[in-house]
Design a protein around this motif. Structure first.
Motif, mmCIF file in Angstrom:
data_model
loop_
_atom_site.group_PDB
_atom_site.id
_atom_site.type_symbol
_atom_site.label_atom_id
_atom_site.label_comp_id
_atom_site.label_asym_id
_atom_site.label_seq_id
_atom_site.Cartn_x
_atom_site.Cartn_y
_atom_site.Cartn_z
ATOM 1 N N ILE A 29 1.229 -1.150 -0.243
ATOM 2 C CA ILE A 29 0.120 -0.163 0.191
ATOM 3 C C ILE A 29 1.229 1.349 0.263
ATOM 4 N N LYS A 30 0.382 1.571 -1.063
ATOM 5 C CA LYS A 30 1.287 3.149 -1.062
ATOM 6 C C LYS A 30 0.775 4.376 -0.210
ATOM 7 N N LEU A 31 1.279 5.242 0.880
ATOM 8 C CA LEU A 31 1.386 5.929 1.437
ATOM 9 C C LEU A 31 0.861 7.174 1.282
ATOM 10 N N SER A 32 2.086 7.429 0.732
ATOM 11 C CA SER A 32 2.849 8.895 0.433
ATOM 12 C C SER A 32 3.863 8.754 -1.248
ATOM 13 N N LYS A 33 4.313 9.584 -1.054
ATOM 14 C CA LYS A 33 5.507 9.419 -2.079
ATOM 15 C C LYS A 33 6.430 9.017 -1.939
ATOM 16 N N PHE A 34 6.934 8.698 -0.456
ATOM 17 C CA PHE A 34 8.217 9.056 -0.032
ATOM 18 C C PHE A 34 7.563 7.341 1.374
ATOM 19 N N THR A 35 6.548 7.347 1.195
ATOM 20 C CA THR A 35 6.250 5.975 2.522
ATOM 21 C C THR A 35 5.030 4.499 2.360
ATOM 22 N N THR A 36 5.884 3.586 2.147
ATOM 23 C CA THR A 36 4.786 2.669 2.377
ATOM 24 C C THR A 36 4.742 1.844 3.028
ATOM 25 N N LEU A 37 3.577 1.046 2.642
ATOM 26 C CA LEU A 37 3.180 -0.690 3.950
ATOM 27 C C LEU A 37 2.938 -1.341 3.153
ATOM 28 N N VAL A 38 3.658 -2.169 3.712
ATOM 29 C CA VAL A 38 4.330 -4.274 2.986
ATOM 30 C C VAL A 38 3.683 -4.744 3.918
ATOM 31 N N SER A 39 2.276 -5.775 3.926
ATOM 32 C CA SER A 39 1.867 -6.494 5.014
ATOM 33 C C SER A 39 1.937 -7.968 4.571
ATOM 34 N N CYS A 40 2.609 -8.811 5.399
ATOM 35 C CA CYS A 40 3.131 -10.478 4.998
ATOM 36 C C CYS A 40 3.593 -10.503 6.114
ATOM 37 N N HIS A 41 2.550 -12.177 6.380
ATOM 38 C CA HIS A 41 2.908 -12.866 7.962
ATOM 39 C C HIS A 41 2.582 -12.249 8.760
ATOM 40 N N LYS A 42 1.042 -11.554 9.482
ATOM 41 C CA LYS A 42 1.386 -10.844 9.959
ATOM 42 C C LYS A 42 1.924 -10.245 10.812
ATOM 43 N N ILE A 43 2.087 -9.433 9.753
ATOM 44 C CA ILE A 43 3.954 -8.673 9.945
ATOM 45 C C ILE A 43 3.590 -7.640 9.481
ATOM 46 N N ASP A 44 3.711 -6.265 9.865
ATOM 47 C CA ASP A 44 3.852 -4.804 8.924
ATOM 48 C C ASP A 44 4.791 -4.597 8.920
ATOM 49 N N TYR A 45 5.874 -3.918 7.427
ATOM 50 C CA TYR A 45 5.777 -3.162 7.348
ATOM 51 C C TYR A 45 6.604 -2.313 6.450
ATOM 52 N N LEU A 46 7.166 -0.857 8.126
ATOM 53 C CA LEU A 46 6.958 0.763 6.911
ATOM 54 C C LEU A 46 8.330 0.679 6.576
ATOM 55 N N ILE A 47 7.684 1.653 5.841
ATOM 56 C CA ILE A 47 9.165 1.968 4.789
ATOM 57 C C ILE A 47 9.437 3.005 3.812
ATOM 58 N N GLU A 48 10.176 3.926 4.560
ATOM 59 C CA GLU A 48 10.100 5.060 4.175
ATOM 60 C C GLU A 48 11.421 5.754 3.222
ATOM 61 N N TYR A 49 11.323 6.379 2.192
ATOM 62 C CA TYR A 49 12.291 6.784 1.099
ATOM 63 C C TYR A 49 12.222 8.146 1.937
ATOM 64 N N ARG A 50 13.619 8.526 1.022
ATOM 65 C CA ARG A 50 13.944 9.230 0.763
ATOM 66 C C ARG A 50 14.902 9.862 -0.292
ATOM 67 N N ASN A 51 14.599 11.548 -0.610
ATOM 68 C CA ASN A 51 15.326 11.625 -1.230
ATOM 69 C C ASN A 51 16.516 11.929 -2.353
ATOM 70 N N ILE A 52 16.694 11.696 -3.330
ATOM 71 C CA ILE A 52 18.392 11.352 -3.413
ATOM 72 C C ILE A 52 18.835 11.424 -5.439
ATOM 73 N N ASP A 53 19.128 12.230 -5.411
ATOM 74 C CA ASP A 53 20.016 12.354 -6.931
ATOM 75 C C ASP A 53 20.604 11.058 -7.160
ATOM 76 N N ASP A 54 21.685 10.838 -6.570
ATOM 77 C CA ASP A 54 22.783 9.467 -6.970
ATOM 78 C C ASP A 54 21.289 8.208 -7.149
ATOM 79 N N ASP A 55 21.407 8.522 -7.729
ATOM 80 C CA ASP A 55 20.996 6.701 -8.713
ATOM 81 C C ASP A 55 21.619 5.608 -8.005
ATOM 82 N N GLU A 56 23.093 5.816 -7.292
ATOM 83 C CA GLU A 56 23.110 4.616 -7.396
ATOM 84 C C GLU A 56 23.441 4.357 -5.259
ATOM 85 N N LYS A 57 22.847 5.223 -4.701
ATOM 86 C CA LYS A 57 22.763 5.521 -2.981
ATOM 87 C C LYS A 57 21.308 5.092 -2.295
ATOM 88 N N ASP A 58 21.336 4.309 -1.310
ATOM 89 C CA ASP A 58 20.319 3.610 -0.995
ATOM 90 C C ASP A 58 18.794 4.903 -0.589
#
Length: 79
Positions: A29-58
């Motif tokens: 579930i994409k909550l916003s441009k920089f936040t995604t919620l992934v629900s698997c096996h009774k565990i939810d993962y909240l993933i927050e992204y950051r804006n980086i211009d360099d494609d090689e960085k995480d």
């Protein structure tokens, strides 16, 4: 003896297919441009992204695992 080995092999394959089918039941579930919620096996993962211009960085800033009993931060860049 051959029948026992074949039966054991088929049983193992049956359990492997059942566990593999459970892996596919994750919801994204994409909550916003920089936040995604992934629900698997009774565990939810909240993933927050950051804006980086360099494609090689995480681009992942923070990953939080949420269960009914506990909340744990798996990865935190802190920027």
């Amino acid at each position: 003896m051959k029948y026992v080995l074949i039966l054991l092999f088929l049983t193992i394959i049956g359990f492997a297919n059942e566990n593999f089918a459970n892996m596919k039941k994750c919801e994204h579930i994409k909550l916003s441009k920089f936040t995604t919620l992934v629900s698997c096996h009774k565990i939810d993962y909240l993933i927050e992204y950051r804006n980086i211009d360099d494609d090689e960085k995480d681009t992942i800033k923070k990953i939080t695992a949420i269960t009914l009993e506990d909340t744990k931060i798996i990865k935190n860049i802190g920027k």
